[in-house]
Write a protein that holds these residues in place. Sequence first.
Motif, PDB file in Angstrom:
ATOM      1  N   MET A 120       0.834  -1.192   0.000  1.00 26.37           N
ATOM      2  CA  MET A 120       0.000   0.000   0.000  1.00 26.37           C
ATOM      3  C   MET A 120       0.876   1.252   0.000  1.00 26.37           C
ATOM      4  SD  MET A 120      -3.105  -0.453   2.601  1.00 26.37           S
ATOM      5  CE  MET A 120      -3.657  -2.070   3.006  1.00 26.37           C
ATOM      6  N   ALA A 121       0.370   2.273  -0.644  1.00 31.38           N
ATOM      7  CA  ALA A 121       1.098   3.534  -0.669  1.00 31.38           C
ATOM      8  C   ALA A 121       0.907   4.247   0.666  1.00 31.38           C
ATOM      9  CB  ALA A 121       0.579   4.398  -1.815  1.00 31.38           C
ATOM     10  N   ASP A 122       1.856   5.115   0.986  1.00 26.86           N
ATOM     11  CA  ASP A 122       1.746   5.844   2.249  1.00 26.86           C
ATOM     12  C   ASP A 122       1.027   7.172   2.069  1.00 26.86           C
ATOM     13  OD1 ASP A 122       3.754   6.776   0.688  1.00 26.86           O
ATOM     14  OD2 ASP A 122       5.156   7.168   2.310  1.00 26.86           O
ATOM     15  N   LYS A 123       0.623   7.525   0.841  1.00 29.88           N
ATOM     16  CA  LYS A 123      -0.056   8.782   0.557  1.00 29.88           C
ATOM     17  C   LYS A 123      -1.517   8.496   0.233  1.00 29.88           C
ATOM     18  CE  LYS A 123      -0.211  13.181  -0.652  1.00 29.88           C
ATOM     19  NZ  LYS A 123      -1.015  13.936   0.222  1.00 29.88           N
ATOM     20  N   TYR A 124      -2.403   8.797   1.167  1.00 30.54           N
ATOM     21  CA  TYR A 124      -3.829   8.583   0.970  1.00 30.54           C
ATOM     22  C   TYR A 124      -4.531   9.915   0.779  1.00 30.54           C
ATOM     23  CZ  TYR A 124      -3.264   3.795   2.615  1.00 30.54           C
ATOM     24  OH  TYR A 124      -2.880   2.493   2.750  1.00 30.54           O
ATOM     25  N   ILE A 125      -5.614   9.881   0.043  1.00 26.84           N
ATOM     26  CA  ILE A 125      -6.481  11.038  -0.119  1.00 26.84           C
ATOM     27  C   ILE A 125      -7.834  10.651   0.459  1.00 26.84           C
ATOM     28  CG2 ILE A 125      -7.597  12.564  -1.764  1.00 26.84           C
ATOM     29  CD1 ILE A 125      -5.171  12.078  -3.605  1.00 26.84           C
ATOM     30  N   TRP A 126      -8.380  11.529   1.300  1.00 23.26           N
ATOM     31  CA  TRP A 126      -9.617  11.248   2.024  1.00 23.26           C
ATOM     32  C   TRP A 126     -10.788  12.010   1.441  1.00 23.26           C
ATOM     33  CZ3 TRP A 126     -10.061   7.914   6.211  1.00 23.26           C
ATOM     34  CH2 TRP A 126      -8.857   7.422   6.720  1.00 23.26           C
ATOM     35  N   GLY A 127     -11.964  11.412   1.559  1.00 26.75           N
ATOM     36  CA  GLY A 127     -13.216  12.069   1.199  1.00 26.75           C
ATOM     37  C   GLY A 127     -14.307  11.556   2.112  1.00 26.75           C
ATOM     38  N   THR A 128     -15.190  12.441   2.540  1.00 27.40           N
ATOM     39  CA  THR A 128     -16.283  12.051   3.426  1.00 27.40           C
ATOM     40  C   THR A 128     -17.605  12.238   2.699  1.00 27.40           C
ATOM     41  OG1 THR A 128     -15.040  12.767   5.360  1.00 27.40           O
ATOM     42  CG2 THR A 128     -17.396  12.469   5.646  1.00 27.40           C
ATOM     43  N   GLY A 129     -18.456  11.217   2.794  1.00 27.08           N
ATOM     44  CA  GLY A 129     -19.766  11.293   2.160  1.00 27.08           C
ATOM     45  C   GLY A 129     -20.859  10.985   3.168  1.00 27.08           C
ATOM     46  N   ARG A 130     -22.011  11.615   2.974  1.00 31.02           N
ATOM     47  CA  ARG A 130     -23.157  11.376   3.854  1.00 31.02           C
ATOM     48  C   ARG A 130     -24.418  11.251   3.006  1.00 31.02           C
ATOM     49  NH1 ARG A 130     -20.283  15.455   5.937  1.00 31.02           N
ATOM     50  NH2 ARG A 130     -19.202  15.074   7.888  1.00 31.02           N
ATOM     51  N   ARG A 131     -25.302  10.355   3.436  1.00 23.99           N
ATOM     52  CA  ARG A 131     -26.630  10.248   2.839  1.00 23.99           C
ATOM     53  C   ARG A 131     -27.561   9.639   3.868  1.00 23.99           C
ATOM     54  NH1 ARG A 131     -30.353   7.333  -0.169  1.00 23.99           N
ATOM     55  NH2 ARG A 131     -31.512   8.746  -1.508  1.00 23.99           N
ATOM     56  N   LYS A 132     -28.747  10.236   4.010  1.00 23.65           N
ATOM     57  CA  LYS A 132     -29.691   9.836   5.049  1.00 23.65           C
ATOM     58  C   LYS A 132     -28.954   9.826   6.393  1.00 23.65           C
ATOM     59  CE  LYS A 132     -32.851   7.140   2.206  1.00 23.65           C
ATOM     60  NZ  LYS A 132     -33.539   5.853   2.098  1.00 23.65           N
ATOM     61  N   ASN A 133     -28.883   8.687   7.090  1.00 20.79           N
ATOM     62  CA  ASN A 133     -28.149   8.635   8.354  1.00 20.79           C
ATOM     63  C   ASN A 133     -26.813   7.913   8.215  1.00 20.79           C
ATOM     64  OD1 ASN A 133     -29.925  10.049  10.009  1.00 20.79           O
ATOM     65  ND2 ASN A 133     -31.229   8.263  10.264  1.00 20.79           N
ATOM     66  N   ALA A 134     -26.368   7.682   7.003  1.00 16.05           N
ATOM     67  CA  ALA A 134     -25.127   6.949   6.764  1.00 16.05           C
ATOM     68  C   ALA A 134     -23.964   7.916   6.556  1.00 16.05           C
ATOM     69  CB  ALA A 134     -25.272   6.058   5.541  1.00 16.05           C
TER      70      ALA A 134
END
Length: 130
Positions: A1-15
Amino acid sequence: MADKYIWGTGRRKNAIARVRICAGSGKFLVNDREVKDYFARDCWADVAMAPLKAANLVGKLDVFVNAHGGGLTGQSGAICLGLSRAILKFDQKSRPALKKAGYLTRDSRMVERKKVGLRKARADKQFSKR
């Protein structure tokens, strides 16, 4: 695995879905399980993976997701939004394709609350003539 991650947060309803991507071979894990194993229906897995297809990045990114809350429909929609946001940080050139497909917009629809004296949000008590 690479040591450089890109994050994203998603929401829908209560998830809520926290999506982490990095360059790789196309691995897609949701809560440490393959996406096809996690989602019982193919339509949920297709919704979750749709941004990769729109951005032409299938097989080029490794995706790791922590999803919780709500049901599987909400989680798949949350993964879609979180993945879209992460792809946007990874590759700005994919913005027009993601925007046109509608993957960058949060679905704001929520369950309507139950009202006092009613059986559900809008359903009244059953009427009895006699």
